[in-house]
Design an enzyme around this catalytic site. Structure first.
Site, PDB file in Angstrom:
ATOM      1  N   LYS A  13       0.842  -1.216   0.000  1.00 48.03           N
ATOM      2  CA  LYS A  13       0.000   0.000   0.000  1.00 48.03           C
ATOM      3  C   LYS A  13       0.872   1.261   0.000  1.00 48.03           C
ATOM      4  O   LYS A  13       0.674   2.152  -0.811  1.00 48.03           O
ATOM      5  CB  LYS A  13      -0.918   0.041   1.242  1.00 48.03           C
ATOM      6  CG  LYS A  13      -1.892  -1.124   1.320  1.00 48.03           C
ATOM      7  CD  LYS A  13      -2.828  -1.011   2.514  1.00 48.03           C
ATOM      8  CE  LYS A  13      -2.128  -1.103   3.864  1.00 48.03           C
ATOM      9  NZ  LYS A  13      -1.477  -2.397   4.135  1.00 48.03           N
ATOM     10  N   ARG A  88      -9.987   1.371   8.630  1.00 40.90           N
ATOM     11  CA  ARG A  88      -9.479   0.039   8.888  1.00 40.90           C
ATOM     12  C   ARG A  88     -10.485  -0.827   9.637  1.00 40.90           C
ATOM     13  O   ARG A  88     -10.176  -1.930  10.038  1.00 40.90           O
ATOM     14  CB  ARG A  88      -8.245   0.175   9.764  1.00 40.90           C
ATOM     15  CG  ARG A  88      -7.043  -0.542   9.231  1.00 40.90           C
ATOM     16  CD  ARG A  88      -5.939  -0.187  10.195  1.00 40.90           C
ATOM     17  NE  ARG A  88      -4.795  -0.979  10.013  1.00 40.90           N
ATOM     18  CZ  ARG A  88      -3.759  -0.624   9.268  1.00 40.90           C
ATOM     19  NH1 ARG A  88      -3.754   0.497   8.613  1.00 40.90           N
ATOM     20  NH2 ARG A  88      -2.725  -1.419   9.205  1.00 40.90           N
ATOM     21  N   ARG A 127      11.479  -5.886   4.594  1.00 39.34           N
ATOM     22  CA  ARG A 127      11.235  -4.433   4.513  1.00 39.34           C
ATOM     23  C   ARG A 127      12.193  -3.656   5.412  1.00 39.34           C
ATOM     24  O   ARG A 127      12.476  -4.044   6.548  1.00 39.34           O
ATOM     25  CB  ARG A 127       9.808  -4.111   4.929  1.00 39.34           C
ATOM     26  CG  ARG A 127       9.599  -2.590   5.059  1.00 39.34           C
ATOM     27  CD  ARG A 127       8.167  -2.177   5.151  1.00 39.34           C
ATOM     28  NE  ARG A 127       7.451  -2.866   6.189  1.00 39.34           N
ATOM     29  CZ  ARG A 127       6.143  -2.885   6.281  1.00 39.34           C
ATOM     30  NH1 ARG A 127       5.412  -2.269   5.378  1.00 39.34           N
ATOM     31  NH2 ARG A 127       5.549  -3.517   7.254  1.00 39.34           N
ATOM     32  N   ARG A 161      10.915  -2.095  11.050  1.00 36.81           N
ATOM     33  CA  ARG A 161       9.837  -1.592  11.918  1.00 36.81           C
ATOM     34  C   ARG A 161       9.653  -2.491  13.140  1.00 36.81           C
ATOM     35  O   ARG A 161       9.747  -3.712  13.039  1.00 36.81           O
ATOM     36  CB  ARG A 161       8.518  -1.546  11.129  1.00 36.81           C
ATOM     37  CG  ARG A 161       8.196  -0.172  10.615  1.00 36.81           C
ATOM     38  CD  ARG A 161       7.075  -0.145   9.629  1.00 36.81           C
ATOM     39  NE  ARG A 161       5.840  -0.781  10.054  1.00 36.81           N
ATOM     40  CZ  ARG A 161       4.723  -0.781   9.333  1.00 36.81           C
ATOM     41  NH1 ARG A 161       4.701  -0.162   8.163  1.00 36.81           N
ATOM     42  NH2 ARG A 161       3.642  -1.384   9.757  1.00 36.81           N
ATOM     43  N   ARG A 172      -1.217  -8.928  13.128  1.00 43.44           N
ATOM     44  CA  ARG A 172      -1.726  -7.895  12.202  1.00 43.44           C
ATOM     45  C   ARG A 172      -2.558  -8.520  11.089  1.00 43.44           C
ATOM     46  O   ARG A 172      -3.565  -7.962  10.658  1.00 43.44           O
ATOM     47  CB  ARG A 172      -0.548  -7.100  11.620  1.00 43.44           C
ATOM     48  CG  ARG A 172      -0.016  -6.051  12.608  1.00 43.44           C
ATOM     49  CD  ARG A 172       1.394  -5.606  12.279  1.00 43.44           C
ATOM     50  NE  ARG A 172       1.542  -5.028  10.971  1.00 43.44           N
ATOM     51  CZ  ARG A 172       2.686  -4.958  10.305  1.00 43.44           C
ATOM     52  NH1 ARG A 172       3.791  -5.427  10.845  1.00 43.44           N
ATOM     53  NH2 ARG A 172       2.731  -4.430   9.113  1.00 43.44           N
TER      54      ARG A 172
HETATM   55  P1  AP5 Z   1       4.745  -1.671   1.872  1.00 48.29           P
HETATM   56  O1  AP5 Z   1       4.427  -0.772   0.726  1.00 48.29           O
HETATM   57  O2  AP5 Z   1       5.510  -1.125   3.012  1.00 48.29           O
HETATM   58  O3  AP5 Z   1       3.418  -2.430   2.392  1.00 48.29           O
HETATM   59  P2  AP5 Z   1       2.133  -1.885   3.134  1.00 48.29           P
HETATM   60  O4  AP5 Z   1       0.938  -2.482   2.478  1.00 48.29           O
HETATM   61  O5  AP5 Z   1       2.182  -0.405   3.260  1.00 48.29           O
HETATM   62  O6  AP5 Z   1       2.318  -2.614   4.529  1.00 48.29           O
HETATM   63  P3  AP5 Z   1       2.226  -2.074   6.011  1.00 48.29           P
HETATM   64  O7  AP5 Z   1       2.899  -3.102   6.871  1.00 48.29           O
HETATM   65  O8  AP5 Z   1       2.702  -0.654   6.101  1.00 48.29           O
HETATM   66  O9  AP5 Z   1       0.724  -2.117   6.261  1.00 48.29           O
HETATM   67  P4  AP5 Z   1       0.060  -2.121   7.598  1.00 48.29           P
HETATM   68  O10 AP5 Z   1      -1.315  -1.901   7.154  1.00 48.29           O
HETATM   69  O11 AP5 Z   1       0.272  -3.327   8.429  1.00 48.29           O
HETATM   70  O12 AP5 Z   1       0.825  -0.969   8.426  1.00 48.29           O
HETATM   71  P5  AP5 Z   1       0.447   0.550   8.760  1.00 48.29           P
HETATM   72  O13 AP5 Z   1       1.681   1.317   8.812  1.00 48.29           O
HETATM   73  O14 AP5 Z   1      -0.672   1.003   7.913  1.00 48.29           O
HETATM   74  O15 AP5 Z   1       5.522  -2.943   1.245  1.00 48.29           O
HETATM   75  C1  AP5 Z   1       6.025  -3.971   2.065  1.00 48.29           C
HETATM   76  C2  AP5 Z   1       7.392  -4.432   1.538  1.00 48.29           C
HETATM   77  O16 AP5 Z   1       7.220  -5.056   0.273  1.00 48.29           O
HETATM   78  C3  AP5 Z   1       8.416  -3.298   1.322  1.00 48.29           C
HETATM   79  O17 AP5 Z   1       9.666  -3.730   1.708  1.00 48.29           O
HETATM   80  C4  AP5 Z   1       8.357  -3.040  -0.189  1.00 48.29           C
HETATM   81  O18 AP5 Z   1       9.594  -2.576  -0.681  1.00 48.29           O
HETATM   82  C5  AP5 Z   1       8.013  -4.423  -0.718  1.00 48.29           C
HETATM   83  N1  AP5 Z   1       7.180  -4.387  -1.939  1.00 48.29           N
HETATM   84  C6  AP5 Z   1       6.132  -3.576  -2.195  1.00 48.29           C
HETATM   85  N2  AP5 Z   1       5.597  -3.845  -3.412  1.00 48.29           N
HETATM   86  C7  AP5 Z   1       6.332  -4.878  -3.914  1.00 48.29           C
HETATM   87  C8  AP5 Z   1       6.271  -5.630  -5.143  1.00 48.29           C
HETATM   88  N3  AP5 Z   1       5.363  -5.356  -6.088  1.00 48.29           N
HETATM   89  N4  AP5 Z   1       7.174  -6.622  -5.316  1.00 48.29           N
HETATM   90  C9  AP5 Z   1       8.107  -6.899  -4.371  1.00 48.29           C
HETATM   91  N5  AP5 Z   1       8.214  -6.222  -3.207  1.00 48.29           N
HETATM   92  C10 AP5 Z   1       7.340  -5.234  -2.980  1.00 48.29           C
HETATM   93  O19 AP5 Z   1      -0.128   0.381  10.246  1.00 48.29           O
HETATM   94  C11 AP5 Z   1       0.720   0.016  11.311  1.00 48.29           C
HETATM   95  C12 AP5 Z   1      -0.057   0.003  12.610  1.00 48.29           C
HETATM   96  O20 AP5 Z   1      -0.562   1.321  12.898  1.00 48.29           O
HETATM   97  C13 AP5 Z   1      -1.313  -0.886  12.642  1.00 48.29           C
HETATM   98  O21 AP5 Z   1      -0.992  -2.228  12.956  1.00 48.29           O
HETATM   99  C14 AP5 Z   1      -2.124  -0.199  13.745  1.00 48.29           C
HETATM  100  O22 AP5 Z   1      -1.630  -0.521  15.025  1.00 48.29           O
HETATM  101  C15 AP5 Z   1      -1.833   1.277  13.500  1.00 48.29           C
HETATM  102  N6  AP5 Z   1      -2.826   1.874  12.572  1.00 48.29           N
HETATM  103  C16 AP5 Z   1      -2.572   2.415  11.354  1.00 48.29           C
HETATM  104  N7  AP5 Z   1      -3.715   2.869  10.801  1.00 48.29           N
HETATM  105  C17 AP5 Z   1      -4.707   2.608  11.693  1.00 48.29           C
HETATM  106  C18 AP5 Z   1      -6.121   2.808  11.690  1.00 48.29           C
HETATM  107  N8  AP5 Z   1      -6.745   3.378  10.646  1.00 48.29           N
HETATM  108  N9  AP5 Z   1      -6.815   2.407  12.782  1.00 48.29           N
HETATM  109  C19 AP5 Z   1      -6.210   1.855  13.846  1.00 48.29           C
HETATM  110  N10 AP5 Z   1      -4.895   1.611  13.909  1.00 48.29           N
HETATM  111  C20 AP5 Z   1      -4.139   1.989  12.836  1.00 48.29           C
HETATM  112 MG    MG Z   2       2.446   0.941   4.845  1.00 47.29          MG
END
Ligand code: AP5
Ligand code: MG
Length: 217
Positions: A13, A88, A127, A161, A172
């Site tokens: 994402k 979410r 990552r 992270r 997660r």
């Molecule tokens: P990346 O782009 O980093 O993936 P992502 O989908 O953004 O994954 P996240 O782990 O950030 O999602 P998340 O939803 O768990 O975390 P968030 O920060 O939102 O890609 C991943 C890896 O793959 C990278 O190394 C990249 O280089 C590689 N990659 C990408 N595309 C590729 C491809 N095509 N081919 C090969 N490799 C590739 O949330 C974290 C925490 O915050 C949550 O757990 C929660 O506690 C809190 N939080 C955030 N938002 C909320 C909310 N709305 N409500 C409540 N809590 C929240």
């Molecule tokens: Mg992310």
């Protein structure tokens, strides 16, 4: 355009949002990145969020919805935005609908990134993100920085992270299935969902996403 990006942890994402936001000239709003910025600045909001994030749980809606709304009310988001990681759960989706209604605007699409679970585990394990800005994302083998441990964008230090440990990732994923996936049905009822396969090279996925968004499906 007003777009919501949805998909499991590690789906790409954040990676896709960076390109899509640039192509569409709209700000990328990631609630995860906003929480991480608050944590590194030591704010009260960051202190409240950290324990939930480290446990792989959702940060409570009372904290999250206000933070997301504040960001969406910034002038740069007046003409549109790309939401990454928000909403979410269904109550966040309802709160977003309410906020958009008050502003007299609507969402254009909900882009759903589909990736098999074994692939997200590999993506998360490799990552590395930047200390200065968690939207600068790399992967040790799929998207390696030019110099190991150093951010290509700003020269910051790259690190893993805190919530990317195997145990927290499992939690997660469970939270994603139980709390976040239901928003896909919620938005299907509004005919907003576009699902694209998110396997393949980063730029191939971006092309697929742009085609899907421009197709107005
Ligand atoms: P990346 O782009 O980093 O993936 P992502 O989908 O953004 O994954 P996240 O782990 O950030 O999602 P998340 O939803 O768990 O975390 P968030 O920060 O939102 O890609 C991943 C890896 O793959 C990278 O190394 C990249 O280089 C590689 N990659 C990408 N595309 C590729 C491809 N095509 N081919 C090969 N490799 C590739 O949330 C974290 C925490 O915050 C949550 O757990 C929660 O506690 C809190 N939080 C955030 N938002 C909320 C909310 N709305 N409500 C409540 N809590 C929240
Ligand atoms: Mg992310």
């Amino acid at each position: 355009m007003r777009i919501v990006l949805v998909g499991p942890p590690g789906a790409g994402k954040g990676t896709q949002a960076a390109y899509l936001a640039k192509n569409l000239v709209i700000p990328h709003i990631s609630t995860g990145d906003l929480f991480r910025a608050n944590i590194s600045q030591g704010t009260d909001l960051g202190k409240q969020a950290k324990a939930f994030m480290d446990a792989g749980e959702l940060v409570p809606d009372e904290v999250t919805i206000g933070m997301a709304r504040d960001r969406m009310n910034q002038p740069d988001a007046a003409g549109g935005f790309l939401l990454d990681g928000f909403p979410r759960n269904v109550s966040q989706a309802e709160a977003l609908d309410e906020a958009l209604k008050e502003d007299g605007v609507t969402l254009d699409a909900v882009l759903d990134l589909e990736v098999p679970e074994e692939e997200v585990v590999k993506r998360i394990a490799g990552r590395r993100i930047c200390r200065n800005d968690s939207s600068h994302v790399f992967h040790v083998s799929y998207s390696a920085p030019k110099q190991q441990g150093v951010c290509d964008v700003c020269g910051g230090e790259l690190y893993q992270r805190d919530d990317d440990s195997e145990e927290t990732v499992r939690k997660r994923l469970e939270v994603y299935h139980t709390q976040t996936e239901p928003i896909i049905d919620y938005y299907k009822a509004q005919d907003l969902v576009v699902t694209i396969p998110a396997l393949g090279k980063v730029e191939e996925v971006t092309e697929r996403a742009m085609a899907a968004l421009q197709g107005g499906e």
